[in-house]
Structures are given as structure tokens and as C-alpha cells.
Design a protein around this motif. Structure first.
Motif, mmCIF file in Angstrom:
data_model
loop_
_atom_site.group_PDB
_atom_site.id
_atom_site.type_symbol
_atom_site.label_atom_id
_atom_site.label_comp_id
_atom_site.label_asym_id
_atom_site.label_seq_id
_atom_site.Cartn_x
_atom_site.Cartn_y
_atom_site.Cartn_z
ATOM 1 N N ARG A 180 15.784 -2.473 3.946
ATOM 2 C CA ARG A 180 16.452 -3.154 2.833
ATOM 3 C C ARG A 180 15.529 -3.226 1.620
ATOM 4 N N HIS A 181 14.274 -3.554 1.848
ATOM 5 C CA HIS A 181 13.312 -3.620 0.739
ATOM 6 C C HIS A 181 13.082 -2.236 0.130
ATOM 7 N N ARG A 182 13.084 -1.213 0.960
ATOM 8 C CA ARG A 182 12.917 0.151 0.424
ATOM 9 C C ARG A 182 14.132 0.536 -0.418
ATOM 10 N N ASP A 183 15.315 0.196 0.056
ATOM 11 C CA ASP A 183 16.540 0.517 -0.690
ATOM 12 C C ASP A 183 16.572 -0.202 -2.039
ATOM 13 N N GLN A 184 15.996 -1.395 -2.093
ATOM 14 C CA GLN A 184 16.022 -2.198 -3.313
ATOM 15 C C GLN A 184 14.842 -1.923 -4.236
ATOM 16 N N SER A 185 13.903 -1.092 -3.814
ATOM 17 C CA SER A 185 12.644 -0.922 -4.539
ATOM 18 C C SER A 185 12.744 -0.027 -5.767
#
Length: 258
Positions: free
Chosen positions: A60-65
């Protein structure tokens, strides 16, 4: 299925434990077969839940980065990246010794020398290490902050950006002070100073940053805050994109000769 096990799916759903819900039957069968103590069964199920939850959070953090796809250490050509040491970049990717203290990272070099790839790879590794990262073109960040200022929401926007351990501002040199209110970039730098990290890529040295900020005093103050606690890397050498283009032409020429 007994009454106790029949109610388990409902309880696990209510407790938001989807990984245990998917795996408890299989693990329970192994526990019954091998005569596990209850504590081992419980620990095993909880370890599965924690591992899956961590994996989902990282994704999720990678997708939002906003990190560019494919720009990782695995695809970075250390052999042609002049001015960087592999172990140094990999160490920066752990975050140890700089992220927790709000230190900065400044990468300079000509266009095409791998600055953006290097800093994106560091950001990708930091996400794997549990950090929050935001990658953005500097011009996009300036526009975002300008809009927030017009809406009288700049302070709130800067506070929201605090959730990121590292903000990567790519291509700072493309920002020009003739854009309205580029002072918002100084506001971001000042807000995060000694609290949260910033990484910047630029193809111009500090001496040319007067083209970015509205006045000399703001330029000096911005540089002072950025370099106070910073790692500075200079990436020199021939453009990677140029090398690829030349190799492609040579390949076509070789094919035509055959």
C-alpha cells in the motif's frame, strides 16, 4: 465441524484477521497431527497474520509513494554510475543513521546520469524497511503547495506531508522563480528541517539555485537548511540515455551488415 469451529470465520472477520481466517484450518490440522501445544498454534497463526499485514502495508505504501516503476537497486547499473559506491547507496536504502534524525540527501549530476534512478531505488528500499516515502517532481510539489496556499491550507498540507519519512523532490533545477510563489518550496524545507528528511536531485550546482527561489536570502537559507545535516552525492559521467541510444544504433548497424 464443531460449534466452536463453525463460529470461527465470523469471529475472525469481526476481528479483521483475514490471514488467520484463510489459514487456520490447515495449521490446525498440522497442530493436531503433530500434537502442538496451544501456545505454538496461536503463535503460528499470529505470525502469519502479522507477516501478511506487513506485506499489505508495504505494498500500500509503495502504491501511494509515486515512485517510478522499475527504478530499484536490482535494475540500477552500478558499473556505469560514476561517483557512487554501491555499498553507500545500499546503506542509504536501510534508512539507518539518517531517516530517523531527519537528515537530507542531495544528488547532483548532469541529465541522464542516473540521479532519479538512484534516489528512487533508495526510496523503494526504504519502503521495504517500513518507511513512508513520497516521490514527486519538484514542479508538481510546488504547484500542490501553491494551490494549498491559495486555499489558505498550506500549514495543514505541510502537516499532512509529515506522515512521509522521506519526500523526494526530483529535478529541482526545473523550478523557476518566475512561477508564482515558489517560496512555498522554502516553506516545505523549513517545515521539515531537522524533523523529516528530504531528498533532492538537481542538474545544477548550488550556485545556480538563485534561479529557483524568489530572492538571494531565501536561496541561502534554503541551502543552509538542506546541507546542515545532509549526504551529498555527485554523479558524473556520460548520460545513460545517450549510451543506450548509441548502443541501439550500433546494434542496428551490425544487424544491417550481416
Amino acid at each position: 465441524m464443531t460449534a466452536d469451529t463453525a463460529v470461527l470465520p465470523t469471529l475472525l472477520t469481526a476481528l479483521r484477521l483475514p490471514s488467520i481466517a484463510r489459514n487456520w484450518k490447515r495449521i490446525a490440522e498440522i497442530a493436531d497431527r503433530d500434537d502442538w501445544p496451544a501456545a505454538r498454534l496461536l503463535a503460528t497463526l499470529l505470525e502469519i497474520e502479522v507477516a501478511d499485514r506487513t506485506s499489505r502495508r508495504i505494498q500500500r505504501h509503495r502504491d501511494q509513494s509515486g515512485l517510478p516503476a522499475g527504478k530499484t537497486f536490482a535494475t540500477f547499473d552500478f558499473n556505469v554510475a560514476t561517483g557512487v559506491r554501491k555499498n553507500h547507496l545500499l546503506a542509504l536504502g536501510t534508512g539507518d543513521g539518517w531517516i530517523e534524525t531527519g537528515d537530507n540527501l542531495l544528488i547532483f549530476g548532469e541529465s541522464g546520469t542516473g540521479k532519479s534512478h538512484a534516489v528512487a531505488a533508495i526510496g523503494d528500499a526504504l519502503i521495504d524497511a517500513g518507511r513512508r516515502v513520497l516521490f514527486t517532481r519538484t514542479t508538481d510539489m510546488v504547484q500542490r503547495l501553491q494551490s494549498a496556499r491559495r486555499d489558505l491550507a498550506l500549514a495543514a498540507t505541510l502537516d499532512k506531508l509529515d506522515k512521509y519519512d522521506l519526500i523526494i523532490l526530483d529535478d529541482l533545477s526545473y523550478v523557476r522563480k518566475d512561477q508564482a510563489e515558489t517560496s512555498v518550496l522554502f516553506e516545505l524545507i523549513s517545515h521539515r528541517y531537522e524533523r523529516h528528511s528530504i531528498a533532492i536531485t538537481a542538474n545544477q550546482p548550488f550556485s545556480a539555485w538563485g534561479d529557483v527561489f524568489p530572492d538571494p536570502a531565501m536561496t541561502v537559507a534554503s541551502i543552509d537548511r538542506l546541507v546542515h545535516h545532509a549526504t551529498i552525492i555527485e554523479m558524473n559521467g556520460e548520460s545513460y540515455r545517450k549510451r543506450v541510444a548509441v548502443a541501439r544504433v550500433k546494434g542496428k548497424d551490425s544487424a544491417s551488415d550481416n
